[in-house]
Design a protein around this motif. Sequence first.
Motif, PDB file in Angstrom:
ATOM      1  N   SER A  30     -16.558  -5.443  -4.594  1.00 30.78           N
ATOM      2  CA  SER A  30     -16.222  -4.016  -4.593  1.00 30.78           C
ATOM      3  C   SER A  30     -14.711  -3.854  -4.477  1.00 30.78           C
ATOM      4  O   SER A  30     -14.118  -4.225  -3.473  1.00 30.78           O
ATOM      5  CB  SER A  30     -16.916  -3.296  -3.439  1.00 30.78           C
ATOM      6  OG  SER A  30     -16.554  -3.881  -2.200  1.00 30.78           O
ATOM      7  N   GLY A  83      -8.913  -5.885  -4.100  1.00 30.13           N
ATOM      8  CA  GLY A  83     -10.158  -6.290  -4.752  1.00 30.13           C
ATOM      9  C   GLY A  83     -10.128  -7.640  -5.418  1.00 30.13           C
ATOM     10  O   GLY A  83     -10.861  -7.877  -6.383  1.00 30.13           O
ATOM     11  N   SER A 100      -7.377  -6.359  -0.220  1.00 26.33           N
ATOM     12  CA  SER A 100      -7.025  -4.935  -0.224  1.00 26.33           C
ATOM     13  C   SER A 100      -6.893  -4.382  -1.636  1.00 26.33           C
ATOM     14  O   SER A 100      -6.897  -3.158  -1.829  1.00 26.33           O
ATOM     15  CB  SER A 100      -5.719  -4.702   0.556  1.00 26.33           C
ATOM     16  OG  SER A 100      -4.610  -5.247  -0.136  1.00 26.33           O
ATOM     17  N   GLN A 105       0.807  -1.216   0.000  1.00 25.85           N
ATOM     18  CA  GLN A 105       0.000   0.000   0.000  1.00 25.85           C
ATOM     19  C   GLN A 105       0.844   1.271   0.000  1.00 25.85           C
ATOM     20  O   GLN A 105       0.321   2.352  -0.274  1.00 25.85           O
ATOM     21  CB  GLN A 105      -0.959  -0.011   1.193  1.00 25.85           C
ATOM     22  CG  GLN A 105      -2.039  -1.077   1.085  1.00 25.85           C
ATOM     23  CD  GLN A 105      -2.986  -1.085   2.257  1.00 25.85           C
ATOM     24  OE1 GLN A 105      -2.667  -0.615   3.343  1.00 25.85           O
ATOM     25  NE2 GLN A 105      -4.175  -1.645   2.056  1.00 25.85           N
ATOM     26  N   PRO A 158     -11.307  -1.572  -4.118  1.00 24.22           N
ATOM     27  CA  PRO A 158     -10.968  -0.287  -3.517  1.00 24.22           C
ATOM     28  C   PRO A 158     -10.743   0.792  -4.577  1.00 24.22           C
ATOM     29  O   PRO A 158     -10.365   0.491  -5.715  1.00 24.22           O
ATOM     30  CB  PRO A 158      -9.674  -0.596  -2.754  1.00 24.22           C
ATOM     31  CG  PRO A 158      -9.716  -2.068  -2.501  1.00 24.22           C
ATOM     32  CD  PRO A 158     -10.392  -2.642  -3.709  1.00 24.22           C
TER      33      PRO A 158
END
Length: 279
Positions: A182, A119, A117, A91, A184
Amino acid sequence: LSRTGRVAYFTSGHGERAFDNGAIDLQKDDLRAPVGFLRTMILNLGHEVRQLNVGNGLATKVPGDAAMVLVAGATEHFLPEEVAALKQYAQSGGHVFLMFDPTSEIVASDLADLLKSVGLKYHPQTLFNDEIYAVRTHKEADKANIVSSSFSSHVSVTTLSQNSGRAGVILPKCGWFEREQSAPAGIQLDFPMRSMPKTYIDANSNFTFDQGEKQQIFEVAAVAQKSMADAKDDKGPKAKQEMRLAMVGSVDAVSDLGLYNRANVALAQDTVKWLMNDE
């Protein structure tokens, strides 16, 4: 000569594949092929290779000199702290190459949060095909050596997509990926490689397609990327920095066993180059 050295870290301590290039018994049913050729490829591309485990910081933070972290077919538990360190590294603009072994549901579960994190979800279910597969032992189990010649236009499969129809990647014992409901914000997802039609999950392990099982096309590789640039300032230090994750459902596809096939070499090389910003 004009570029500073970059370090590729292979995680260790979780049952990952070794670098040993010793003799391979091609008739062995439970083959654990090493990843020595992959390591040599990375060295030849000008990168240093080191190992990363709890003893040298994986449970706290990925080293700052890491240009890429590779997880090569782990089969044993990752500590929550190790997963958190990998997630934080990704990240913050890190590059990660995940090579899964579908026989290990443990690792798929442990790394699920990292994939979520970006998807994605990985299914540790071995895929089979009754028509298109690579023969190794001349037994029914060979149907698990599925072959793919279906590629997207993503940079990590440039060479393969240019030779689509002529190049087939062999994926022994391969799991599959799917997109989470969904994803991110800011994450770009692509599935650079798909299985051939009529591929199925052998639910009762009899190496045959049976009634109740479903034949379809599966996503056998995935990539995710996200720009670290601030939307308000596209000229800052993070303007060109990107989080990049590459995943393949079969570690054997990029092991010494798989890299005897030239199409598999192209897959490994283009993926590593993409992760290292050398595409």
